[in-house]
Design an enzyme around this catalytic site. Sequence first.
Site, PDB file in Angstrom:
ATOM      1  N   GLN A 240       0.656  -1.180  -0.014  1.00 60.17           N
ATOM      2  CA  GLN A 240      -0.200   0.045  -0.028  1.00 60.17           C
ATOM      3  C   GLN A 240       0.818   1.309   0.087  1.00 60.17           C
ATOM      4  OE1 GLN A 240      -1.449   1.383   3.663  1.00 60.17           O
ATOM      5  NE2 GLN A 240      -3.653   1.480   3.029  1.00 60.17           N
ATOM      6  N   GLY A 241       0.558   2.264  -0.965  1.00 56.28           N
ATOM      7  CA  GLY A 241       1.300   3.396  -0.957  1.00 56.28           C
ATOM      8  C   GLY A 241       0.585   4.660  -0.567  1.00 56.28           C
ATOM      9  N   TYR A 242       0.460   5.094   0.420  1.00 54.70           N
ATOM     10  CA  TYR A 242      -0.163   6.084   0.916  1.00 54.70           C
ATOM     11  C   TYR A 242       0.794   7.181   1.482  1.00 54.70           C
ATOM     12  CZ  TYR A 242      -4.818   3.969   0.989  1.00 54.70           C
ATOM     13  OH  TYR A 242      -6.006   3.420   0.543  1.00 54.70           O
ATOM     14  N   SER A 243       1.214   6.961   2.707  1.00 51.04           N
ATOM     15  CA  SER A 243       2.138   7.774   3.313  1.00 51.04           C
ATOM     16  C   SER A 243       3.271   8.440   2.587  1.00 51.04           C
ATOM     17  CB  SER A 243       2.731   7.362   4.690  1.00 51.04           C
ATOM     18  OG  SER A 243       1.808   6.905   5.499  1.00 51.04           O
TER      19      SER A 243
ATOM     20  N   SER B  86       4.480  -1.124   3.798  1.00 53.10           N
ATOM     21  CA  SER B  86       4.749  -2.255   4.287  1.00 53.10           C
ATOM     22  C   SER B  86       5.297  -3.348   3.420  1.00 53.10           C
ATOM     23  CB  SER B  86       3.545  -2.947   5.023  1.00 53.10           C
ATOM     24  OG  SER B  86       2.858  -1.846   5.804  1.00 53.10           O
TER      25      SER B  86
ATOM     26  N   GLU C 105      -8.465  -1.128   6.612  1.00 53.10           N
ATOM     27  CA  GLU C 105      -7.137  -1.256   7.223  1.00 53.10           C
ATOM     28  C   GLU C 105      -7.160  -1.296   9.087  1.00 53.10           C
ATOM     29  OE1 GLU C 105      -4.282   1.730   6.341  1.00 53.10           O
ATOM     30  OE2 GLU C 105      -2.649   0.699   7.358  1.00 53.10           O
TER      31      GLU C 105
ATOM     32  N   GLU D  40      -4.183   9.822  17.515  1.00 55.62           N
ATOM     33  CA  GLU D  40      -4.978  11.348  17.688  1.00 55.62           C
ATOM     34  C   GLU D  40      -5.783  11.559  16.608  1.00 55.62           C
ATOM     35  OE1 GLU D  40      -1.725  10.357  18.033  1.00 55.62           O
ATOM     36  OE2 GLU D  40      -1.406  10.814  20.263  1.00 55.62           O
TER      37      GLU D  40
END
Lengths: 394, 394, 378, 378
Positions: free
Chosen positions: A132-135, A167, A249, A378
Amino acid sequence: MADDLEQFRRETRAWLEENCPPEMREPMRSEKDVCWGGRTWTFQSEAQRRWLAVMAERCWTVPDWPREYGGGGLSPAEAKVLRQEIASLGCRKPLESFGISMLGPALLKYGTEKQRLEHLPKIARGEIRWCQGYSEPNAGSDLASLATRAEDRGDHFLVNGQKVWTSYADQADWIFCLVRTDAAAKQRGISFLLFDMETPGVSTKPIRLISGNSPFCETFFDDVVVPKDQVLGAVNDGWSVAKYLLGHEREMISGMGGRALGPSLPERALRRAGRDAEGRLDDPVLRARIALFEVRSHAFAAMSERFMDRLKAGSVHPAQASMMKYLGTELNKDRHELLMAAGGSEALEWESEASHGGAAARAWLRSKANSIEGGTSEIQLNIIAKRILELPEA
Amino acid sequence: MADDLEQFRRETRAWLEENCPPEMREPMRSEKDVCWGGRTWTFQSEAQRRWLAVMAERCWTVPDWPREYGGGGLSPAEAKVLRQEIASLGCRKPLESFGISMLGPALLKYGTEKQRLEHLPKIARGEIRWCQGYSEPNAGSDLASLATRAEDRGDHFLVNGQKVWTSYADQADWIFCLVRTDAAAKQRGISFLLFDMETPGVSTKPIRLISGNSPFCETFFDDVVVPKDQVLGAVNDGWSVAKYLLGHEREMISGMGGRALGPSLPERALRRAGRDAEGRLDDPVLRARIALFEVRSHAFAAMSERFMDRLKAGSVHPAQASMMKYLGTELNKDRHELLMAAGGSEALEWESEASHGGAAARAWLRSKANSIEGGTSEIQLNIIAKRILELPEA
Amino acid sequence: MPLFLDPEQEMLADTVRPFIAETAPVAHLRSLRDAGEPAGFSREVWQGFAEMGFTGVLVDEAHGGLGLGHVEAGIVLEEIGRNLTPSPFLGTAVGAVEALRQADEAMQVAWLPGIVRGEVVAGLALDESARHRPERVALKAERHGNTFRLSGAKQFVPFGHEADLLIVSARTSGSEADEEGVTLFALPRTQAGVTVSAQRLADSSMAARVALDGVELDGSAVIGEVDGGRAVLDRVLSCVRAGAASEMQGVAEGASAMTLDYLKQRRQFGRVIGSYQALQHRAAHLYSELEVARAATLKAQQSLDAGSDTADREASVAKAMAGMASGLAVREAVQMHGGIGMTDEYDIGFFMKRQRVLAEMFGDTDYHADRLARMEGY
Amino acid sequence: MPLFLDPEQEMLADTVRPFIAETAPVAHLRSLRDAGEPAGFSREVWQGFAEMGFTGVLVDEAHGGLGLGHVEAGIVLEEIGRNLTPSPFLGTAVGAVEALRQADEAMQVAWLPGIVRGEVVAGLALDESARHRPERVALKAERHGNTFRLSGAKQFVPFGHEADLLIVSARTSGSEADEEGVTLFALPRTQAGVTVSAQRLADSSMAARVALDGVELDGSAVIGEVDGGRAVLDRVLSCVRAGAASEMQGVAEGASAMTLDYLKQRRQFGRVIGSYQALQHRAAHLYSELEVARAATLKAQQSLDAGSDTADREASVAKAMAGMASGLAVREAVQMHGGIGMTDEYDIGFFMKRQRVLAEMFGDTDYHADRLARMEGY
């Protein structure tokens, strides 16, 4: 109806007893026992290979997906029975997969028929491993400031940029990935792409964590060509897909808070601390802290069951996934703190054979990422406050 | 120097042993045992009267105030010795007084010589009981939105408005009070007035609390005439006085978190829960929670000692009073929660003789106000974050 | 005595702080770790400590030390903690010195000057199980005339594999859990029959398992009285507990300082994250906890120096409180740093690891809370 | 069975909620309290509950009840909690009914229809000390032929002074802490030798001390088997623990709803206080805790209805978890209300008082955490 379910339960149990190799019924000792599948996967044992093979053949790696996409086609009630029987026999999960837990549901909801038929069966059989490529380096919890760009080149996109916290990117076959297709818009200018990690221009670099392990990578895209039919959902509407998927997720990560693999916390603590004259764990304050934790842990297991049941029934508030993620990950961190306390000085060992190469300490440190990855605690609390409790913006 | 102090210690102890009546060395059982003094005070016992009289004569109700204002003129080291000896003999406080703990320090710092000479000796001898008029119905933690106004009428102010949460206003002789003298300015338009509660136009109405008691009042001002020489500090600079004084109030309230009056928490718990076969408190989880609390309680006692020592030495950050207030009040609330848990069903009784008229439950409920009065815990945390940690405004 | 540092102590702190920050900052730990240094600490840094007088802080001037107290030792330990300096200071300059101070003159002369000069490193061999239970002593010392034969095992001996001297608690009479019958020995590590195996710990420090197989010592190796070691042991434990609390305090303050800096710099959603009130309240709460821990530790150290009989209890309070406060500090530090805090490249994780080791050492918060309860009769 | 309410249960909730909110809202508690009503609850409201069928929710249809389960009883209890309705529902319609369901037909006929009709109120007399220790039974029942003579005392019997029926655990053999030898009796309060003295509690409800001085009962008053009362007692306790968890859930939800409203209205420093992030995070955390407690309680009640052997453990988990979550709820509610929350005039304090009483009743979180630990063998 109830009778049918009982019959299904009996058959399921019989089948599992016959087909699940005994080695696959032992508690996992560490992350190394997880089977992730994929093109380059090396099975840890013949038992692991066989267990995946029989489960994939029966389509029970994804029991509740539709049969046409390689799923088991089970009803929610049947799927729950299967989960219960698997739990009661202690069978390991045949396949751990971001394809199953994350991308699959999004493909089912947003994919074209062609996309579904191409990807879902391979996910179900563990043939293709996804990441998964998000951040991104400057967009941690704040996805709206995403910078990896995909330029429209007519029949394809040209992708350039960098992801972090991907990951197992170094072991994955394909990636699902958020990219910016409109620089002017914020959340509205993001698209959701799927592409092969072997595409020229893709490279990865593992990130070493405080646990000493490297489950995450930095991932670089340098003029990566992605055909346009590999967009999931509409162009510039990747945000909707991403949000849907984040919910899944969070669900998966929150699951870690439940009754974990292997011996329970009290059992592990007893092994270390022993018993006093009255048979109680021989550290009264630790025992009390564990008991109070176990109240939460059991209660959270009920919460997880309820969440899953309501999810299947479609009656869950979407932001409840944030709650599950928050609770599950905080609980898992607490659990590892208690495990370290119970383990005493031996749990501090980092390399010794007796400590299985520092398994306890490394898992404890690894757990600290739980409340960061997939949206920090948060962020989850913000979401609950705003979307469920409807508290006003500052 | 050290020898002088040792001699002072011996003399002090001897004097206390001779002059403190035995009844005044028993632990206080409830708030009813506190001596507040004032014009209308009725002593609970002859011992209580005598103990105040001898201490006032020796000027030890305010051991570290200057002698010219009725104080004992002791050095910080001597004052500490006196506190230690009082603690070690278990002598009760001869006089509880907002005049001593709050107004006195402000008079010493901001008062004119005339004001000091008029008020301080009466405070020291317990002749005049003071109350504090800060909070208003729409200005709880937010003093800047204060609405009680004092109009300038040449030689006097004319005061109109309303205060709430005035502690014991119905039993006090004089009030120190924040009023608005400039409607245009916010914090800059506030003045600090002193006046007699018998002045025409002053009335009070007790507020019944959830504990069933009424330690606070609403206080109403209806055309109250206050001579101009009864302003403490400069006109429109009452905010500075108030801030200085709030620090002292926080100090006083934070003191409640320390080793409280009467039997300790473990002793009380033992009385209720008894011991198990190994002599431990017969409720293992409660015992552990008490033990962890006692760690904090002992540590906080050290913190209080350190804070007082540094305060006397002038080396404490002013916002540390907020920290003491925060810690002390939260600790005291925790203590009462544990006392209730230890007391079981008998601690829930509200009126019975056995429960001393619900003393435990009422004290527990009373403690909930600790983290609200004198600035909420949230306000204290804001102050610590901004003024000590220098974290930025939103 | 007021409960804050006096001017001389402040001056010492002003000397210690820049010295350790320059000689052995966190980068020093990282380079030792990356090199896989088998000692787990630097003899060179240790020598530097000796030259500054730190190693002899508790040694009386007659034996070449500074003749100062536990408050001063705490000042050094706090800076060691703040810089995560891998150092045998606590075991050697506090634990072993405190034990040797109870010994006869001959033994003091034998060991103390070496410690002062930085030539001797010592290890405390007091634990026999993975969980701190120093009150149980099974390691046997059988007496034959003036000779003792020691057999048994100890573990979690910090830097024990590098130690020249081991302080060992042994049973000379009675059985494992008995109050009486414990004797303390000063054992040279090279003595025949001593086997030491070192383990790397999570914080990359080293701790040893020590096996004694018929090790022979004569009466001159006994610290204090035969069968009367309990009092010495208790005193040593109080001292190292308070010392560990100081070191944890430093770790916590170091982590908090890094985190406050980060909160003031890192932006998210268009704002500096330190401006978010939820984080502000947590930071303020943490600050308050750390101040409480600091007071508790200083109180214990002043009492140790004054010989007050409350020192034992206060040392347990300090160790327990510092354990809680510093645990909170490192957890908040890592969480507030977000993803970057999880990377090995960034330093904050080292603070979490060192805190964990120190929290366990000489008894964790659970142990000391229980101990306090027993002391107070419930 | 999925872990949420089925459509019939949702319908029941839709009926119960407005009914109790209209019949017996918090203002009802206040007026009873202000009047110093000696019963501590309203017979009229109780009659209304009977007319709605609530009192017979667990009674089978053969005896005139609704024949429903603990999930449904929990629905009623949650609304009782939300409205702070003073009611003997838990002791009567859950505790006593559950006990009587284990009795023979004659006893069921004797009591159940009266409960269904709202004519009979029952009290559970199971505790003998201020702390919940129902496993210790010292109250003696001496057998002479078919007659039992009961002597001893019980306490913390909710509304025991108004009860027509007392369910009493007594010792027919063995000694206080023995597992076996306990017998449960159905005792009419008016029986000779029964003395009941009522105490007002902090929440203005009433609980009784019950003294039995040679009270004579014949065999028909025995519930279940002589000496075999432990199993019945355990089942009754599981049921009332889960029920008390539901009532606490209602109290907590009521307090939270008031607090959320307040957070959205109250302004300070020019802003609605609910916009402050620190309060938002605490509110969100509290919400999450309450959801967990709800799941745990529903799980226990479903298991009780299914006769699952995990029900006993789950009831302890539910009581413990609900105790923690609702305790947090009322503490946060009072704190977030600020000064006004401390006044008797405002309702929020009532929630704190009721929570405390329910938290104690049938064992607090500490008790159940310990019980869980013992059940799980540590």
